[in-house]
Design a protein around this motif. Sequence first.
Motif, PDB file in Angstrom:
ATOM      1  N   SER A   2      36.951 -20.900  14.428  1.00 24.30           N
ATOM      2  CA  SER A   2      35.636 -21.504  14.609  1.00 24.30           C
ATOM      3  C   SER A   2      34.900 -20.820  15.751  1.00 24.30           C
ATOM      4  O   SER A   2      35.446 -19.984  16.458  1.00 24.30           O
ATOM      5  N   PHE A   3      33.675 -21.238  15.925  1.00 24.53           N
ATOM      6  CA  PHE A   3      32.893 -20.798  17.066  1.00 24.53           C
ATOM      7  C   PHE A   3      33.074 -21.812  18.192  1.00 24.53           C
ATOM      8  O   PHE A   3      33.387 -22.977  17.944  1.00 24.53           O
ATOM      9  N   VAL A   4      32.872 -21.347  19.418  1.00 29.09           N
ATOM     10  CA  VAL A   4      33.096 -22.177  20.605  1.00 29.09           C
ATOM     11  C   VAL A   4      31.897 -22.035  21.530  1.00 29.09           C
ATOM     12  O   VAL A   4      31.400 -20.929  21.755  1.00 29.09           O
ATOM     13  N   ILE A   5      31.447 -23.155  22.068  1.00 27.05           N
ATOM     14  CA  ILE A   5      30.337 -23.149  23.015  1.00 27.05           C
ATOM     15  C   ILE A   5      30.921 -23.105  24.419  1.00 27.05           C
ATOM     16  O   ILE A   5      31.763 -23.914  24.774  1.00 27.05           O
ATOM     17  N   THR A   6      30.463 -22.152  25.227  1.00 26.15           N
ATOM     18  CA  THR A   6      31.050 -21.893  26.540  1.00 26.15           C
ATOM     19  C   THR A   6      30.101 -22.255  27.694  1.00 26.15           C
ATOM     20  O   THR A   6      29.074 -22.883  27.486  1.00 26.15           O
ATOM     21  N   ALA A   7      30.457 -21.830  28.889  1.00 21.58           N
ATOM     22  CA  ALA A   7      29.813 -22.219  30.145  1.00 21.58           C
ATOM     23  C   ALA A   7      28.288 -22.137  30.196  1.00 21.58           C
ATOM     24  O   ALA A   7      27.665 -23.024  30.790  1.00 21.58           O
ATOM     25  N   PRO A   8      27.642 -21.123  29.642  1.00 25.09           N
ATOM     26  CA  PRO A   8      26.181 -21.080  29.769  1.00 25.09           C
ATOM     27  C   PRO A   8      25.471 -22.309  29.188  1.00 25.09           C
ATOM     28  O   PRO A   8      24.332 -22.588  29.536  1.00 25.09           O
ATOM     29  N   CYS A  50      21.415 -19.203  19.612  1.00 24.95           N
ATOM     30  CA  CYS A  50      21.674 -19.719  20.959  1.00 24.95           C
ATOM     31  C   CYS A  50      20.863 -18.946  22.003  1.00 24.95           C
ATOM     32  O   CYS A  50      21.074 -17.750  22.202  1.00 24.95           O
ATOM     33  N   PRO A  51      19.930 -19.624  22.693  1.00 25.51           N
ATOM     34  CA  PRO A  51      19.070 -18.923  23.646  1.00 25.51           C
ATOM     35  C   PRO A  51      19.768 -18.510  24.945  1.00 25.51           C
ATOM     36  O   PRO A  51      19.252 -17.674  25.676  1.00 25.51           O
ATOM     37  N   VAL A  52      20.948 -19.077  25.211  1.00 21.72           N
ATOM     38  CA  VAL A  52      21.657 -18.736  26.448  1.00 21.72           C
ATOM     39  C   VAL A  52      22.946 -17.952  26.178  1.00 21.72           C
ATOM     40  O   VAL A  52      23.757 -17.745  27.063  1.00 21.72           O
ATOM     41  N   GLU A  53      23.126 -17.528  24.921  1.00 26.78           N
ATOM     42  CA  GLU A  53      24.297 -16.738  24.516  1.00 26.78           C
ATOM     43  C   GLU A  53      25.607 -17.372  24.966  1.00 26.78           C
ATOM     44  O   GLU A  53      26.479 -16.728  25.557  1.00 26.78           O
ATOM     45  N   ALA A  54      25.754 -18.662  24.644  1.00 23.12           N
ATOM     46  CA  ALA A  54      26.933 -19.422  25.045  1.00 23.12           C
ATOM     47  C   ALA A  54      27.975 -19.547  23.945  1.00 23.12           C
ATOM     48  O   ALA A  54      29.053 -20.061  24.170  1.00 23.12           O
ATOM     49  N   ILE A  55      27.667 -19.075  22.740  1.00 23.82           N
ATOM     50  CA  ILE A  55      28.539 -19.307  21.590  1.00 23.82           C
ATOM     51  C   ILE A  55      29.274 -18.027  21.203  1.00 23.82           C
ATOM     52  O   ILE A  55      28.660 -16.985  20.979  1.00 23.82           O
ATOM     53  N   TYR A  56      30.604 -18.164  21.120  1.00 22.25           N
ATOM     54  CA  TYR A  56      31.465 -17.031  20.772  1.00 22.25           C
ATOM     55  C   TYR A  56      32.454 -17.456  19.705  1.00 22.25           C
ATOM     56  O   TYR A  56      32.874 -18.616  19.646  1.00 22.25           O
ATOM     57  N   HIS A  57      32.846 -16.499  18.875  1.00 27.41           N
ATOM     58  CA  HIS A  57      33.908 -16.761  17.915  1.00 27.41           C
ATOM     59  C   HIS A  57      35.203 -16.967  18.686  1.00 27.41           C
ATOM     60  O   HIS A  57      35.450 -16.312  19.703  1.00 27.41           O
ATOM     61  N   GLU A  58      36.004 -17.871  18.203  1.00 22.82           N
ATOM     62  CA  GLU A  58      37.272 -18.213  18.855  1.00 22.82           C
ATOM     63  C   GLU A  58      38.116 -16.975  19.173  1.00 22.82           C
ATOM     64  O   GLU A  58      38.725 -16.877  20.234  1.00 22.82           O
ATOM     65  N   GLU A  59      38.127 -16.007  18.282  1.00 22.15           N
ATOM     66  CA  GLU A  59      38.925 -14.788  18.479  1.00 22.15           C
ATOM     67  C   GLU A  59      38.340 -13.869  19.546  1.00 22.15           C
ATOM     68  O   GLU A  59      39.023 -12.979  20.032  1.00 22.15           O
ATOM     69  N   GLU A  60      37.067 -14.071  19.909  1.00 19.30           N
ATOM     70  CA  GLU A  60      36.402 -13.216  20.890  1.00 19.30           C
ATOM     71  C   GLU A  60      36.355 -13.832  22.289  1.00 19.30           C
ATOM     72  O   GLU A  60      35.789 -13.233  23.199  1.00 19.30           O
ATOM     73  N   LEU A  61      36.939 -15.011  22.455  1.00 21.30           N
ATOM     74  CA  LEU A  61      36.897 -15.681  23.760  1.00 21.30           C
ATOM     75  C   LEU A  61      37.676 -14.905  24.812  1.00 21.30           C
ATOM     76  O   LEU A  61      38.763 -14.390  24.535  1.00 21.30           O
TER      77      LEU A  61
END
Length: 78
Positions: A2-8, A50-61
Amino acid sequence: MSFVITAPCIDEKAAECVEVCPVDCIAEGKDQFFIDPDICIDCGACQAVCPVEAIYHEEELQEEDMVFLEKARKFYQT
């Protein structure tokens, strides 16, 4: 996977991702949005807007961002 929303996203919560998700797997938490890893269909629509580029694919974390995958899992367990 899945995709994951991160710190930004913390305290940003722009919500464009919620609007484009075709399976409604993104929900608002106290300080950020979360993607349900069990429902996400891996389409990438959320990442593209995503305007703050906070979303990454789980494999790219990065290692330091793995905590956000765990936060999402815990968010959806309750």
